[in-house]
Design a protein around this motif. Sequence first.
Motif, short mmCIF file in Angstrom:
data_model
loop_
_atom_site.label_atom_id
_atom_site.label_comp_id
_atom_site.label_asym_id
_atom_site.label_seq_id
_atom_site.Cartn_x
_atom_site.Cartn_y
_atom_site.Cartn_z
N ASP A 66 0.82 -1.21 0.00
CA ASP A 66 0.00 0.00 0.00
C ASP A 66 0.85 1.27 0.00
O ASP A 66 0.61 2.19 -0.79
N HIS A 67 1.88 1.32 0.85
CA HIS A 67 2.64 2.56 0.94
C HIS A 67 3.88 2.59 0.06
O HIS A 67 4.38 3.66 -0.26
N THR A 68 4.39 1.43 -0.35
CA THR A 68 5.58 1.43 -1.21
C THR A 68 5.29 2.13 -2.53
O THR A 68 6.10 2.94 -3.01
N ILE A 69 4.16 1.85 -3.13
CA ILE A 69 3.87 2.45 -4.43
C ILE A 69 3.57 3.94 -4.30
O ILE A 69 3.89 4.73 -5.20
N VAL A 70 2.97 4.36 -3.19
CA VAL A 70 2.73 5.80 -2.99
C VAL A 70 4.05 6.54 -2.92
O VAL A 70 4.18 7.67 -3.41
N GLY A 71 5.07 5.88 -2.35
CA GLY A 71 6.37 6.51 -2.26
C GLY A 71 7.05 6.70 -3.60
O GLY A 71 8.01 7.47 -3.72
N ALA A 72 6.57 6.01 -4.64
CA ALA A 72 7.17 6.15 -5.97
C ALA A 72 6.54 7.27 -6.77
O ALA A 72 7.05 7.63 -7.84
N LEU A 73 5.45 7.83 -6.30
CA LEU A 73 4.72 8.82 -7.10
C LEU A 73 5.42 10.17 -7.24
O LEU A 73 5.39 10.76 -8.32
N PRO A 74 6.04 10.72 -6.18
CA PRO A 74 6.66 12.05 -6.35
C PRO A 74 7.69 12.12 -7.47
O PRO A 74 7.79 13.14 -8.15
N ILE A 75 8.47 11.07 -7.66
CA ILE A 75 9.51 11.09 -8.69
C ILE A 75 9.07 10.44 -9.98
O ILE A 75 9.30 10.96 -11.07
N TRP A 76 8.44 9.28 -9.89
CA TRP A 76 8.10 8.52 -11.09
C TRP A 76 6.68 8.78 -11.60
O TRP A 76 6.47 9.10 -12.77
N GLY A 77 5.71 8.61 -10.73
CA GLY A 77 4.32 8.66 -11.19
C GLY A 77 3.80 10.03 -11.49
O GLY A 77 3.08 10.24 -12.48
N GLY A 78 4.14 11.02 -10.65
CA GLY A 78 3.63 12.37 -10.85
C GLY A 78 3.92 12.94 -12.23
O GLY A 78 3.01 13.41 -12.92
N PRO A 79 5.18 12.91 -12.67
CA PRO A 79 5.47 13.42 -14.01
C PRO A 79 4.72 12.70 -15.12
O PRO A 79 4.34 13.31 -16.13
N VAL A 80 4.49 11.40 -14.95
CA VAL A 80 3.72 10.65 -15.95
C VAL A 80 2.30 11.20 -16.04
O VAL A 80 1.74 11.39 -17.13
N ALA A 136 3.88 22.70 -22.66
CA ALA A 136 3.28 22.34 -21.38
C ALA A 136 4.09 21.27 -20.67
O ALA A 136 4.38 21.37 -19.47
N VAL A 137 4.46 20.23 -21.40
CA VAL A 137 5.24 19.15 -20.81
C VAL A 137 6.62 19.65 -20.38
O VAL A 137 7.10 19.37 -19.27
N GLY A 138 7.26 20.44 -21.23
CA GLY A 138 8.58 20.97 -20.91
C GLY A 138 8.55 21.87 -19.68
O GLY A 138 9.38 21.72 -18.77
N ALA A 139 7.59 22.79 -19.64
CA ALA A 139 7.50 23.71 -18.51
C ALA A 139 7.15 22.97 -17.23
O ALA A 139 7.73 23.23 -16.16
N GLY A 140 6.22 22.02 -17.32
CA GLY A 140 5.81 21.28 -16.13
C GLY A 140 6.93 20.45 -15.55
O GLY A 140 7.17 20.47 -14.33
N LEU A 141 7.62 19.71 -16.39
CA LEU A 141 8.70 18.86 -15.90
C LEU A 141 9.90 19.68 -15.44
O LEU A 141 10.56 19.32 -14.46
N LEU A 142 10.18 20.79 -16.14
CA LEU A 142 11.29 21.65 -15.72
C LEU A 142 11.04 22.20 -14.33
O LEU A 142 11.93 22.20 -13.48
N TRP A 143 9.80 22.64 -14.08
CA TRP A 143 9.50 23.23 -12.78
C TRP A 143 9.49 22.18 -11.67
O TRP A 143 10.14 22.34 -10.64
N THR A 144 8.77 21.08 -11.89
CA THR A 144 8.59 20.10 -10.81
C THR A 144 9.85 19.29 -10.53
O THR A 144 10.12 18.94 -9.38
N LEU A 145 10.62 18.97 -11.57
CA LEU A 145 11.78 18.11 -11.37
C LEU A 145 13.07 18.87 -11.11
O LEU A 145 13.97 18.35 -10.44
N LEU A 146 13.17 20.11 -11.60
CA LEU A 146 14.40 20.87 -11.41
C LEU A 146 14.23 22.01 -10.41
O LEU A 146 14.93 22.06 -9.39
N VAL A 147 13.30 22.90 -10.68
CA VAL A 147 13.14 24.07 -9.82
C VAL A 147 12.69 23.66 -8.42
O VAL A 147 13.26 24.11 -7.41
N GLU A 148 11.67 22.80 -8.34
CA GLU A 148 11.19 22.40 -7.01
C GLU A 148 12.25 21.64 -6.24
O GLU A 148 12.38 21.81 -5.02
#
Length: 278
Positions: free
Chosen positions: A69-83, A191-203
């Motif tokens: 239950d919690h292992t997969i939730v832990g994968a969302l900030p890096i892997w799942g969210g950008p998808v 949209a994809v470029g701006a979103g991923l740039l902000w969430t993965l680099l700036v944040e």
Amino acid sequence: MTVRSLRAELFALRRRPAVWIVAAGWTVQIICFVYLITYLVYRAVAAQPEGSGSDSGPILADLLPASADHTIVGALPIWGGPVMLVLGALIAGGDQRWGTLRTVLARFADRTSFLLGRFLALALLLLALSVLTLAVSAASSVAVALVEGAAIRWPGPDRFLLALGSIWLICTAWGMVGFVLALATRSLTAAVGAGLLWTLLVENAVTGLGGLVPLLGAVRTVQLSTSSGSVAAALGASGDGFGVAAVTSGPVAAGVLAGYVVLALLAALVIFRRRDLA
């Protein structure tokens, strides 16, 4: 009118190859990055001589069904969210890219109802992907247990429901951000470029400097990735390599993610109602 838009969008989503490709790609990510690679790390640690100081027990525990239950939730900030951000952008930007939005909108007298239907369709799609996410995690954890000869013990139904709700909230927040970015830029690529740039680099940069600069420390509490990681941490997810950290409490982080959904909807309505489609 909203129901009509919802039904039309759901009909279209089932026939978009991009939706199925994203779902298949996310499934592969869960199996490979969340379970397979972690299992290989576990085997490497377990193979080290006794007394080396390495403990493989916690790694294996995260891979077993009791932690599904919690292992997969832990994968969302890096892997799942950008998808999910990419998926939201694909849904909003597809008609812009193909030049079919004017034709589709001609069948709807009210732009608000049309956009609400699309938002609801995206939310339902993300719910289906959340169920898929939890199911793939459970199946992968069973595979690990069978290979290791470990007992198959499941979390209680309440924990599974809490995990499903958390997955859906995180996925919806990321997906809606991608949706509104594509609507605002009229470009899927932008949209994809701006979103991923902000969430993965700036944040990530803000998070790294948050302990040094008080203002940035306050900003990181309302970031999309940080809030996703805080929700995962509240459920008991490990922070090893997945951006999971209890920056805020679970309820506060969940409120921030819900705020992203509401703000994305309001921004999309303002943009879409005022925009010339030419």
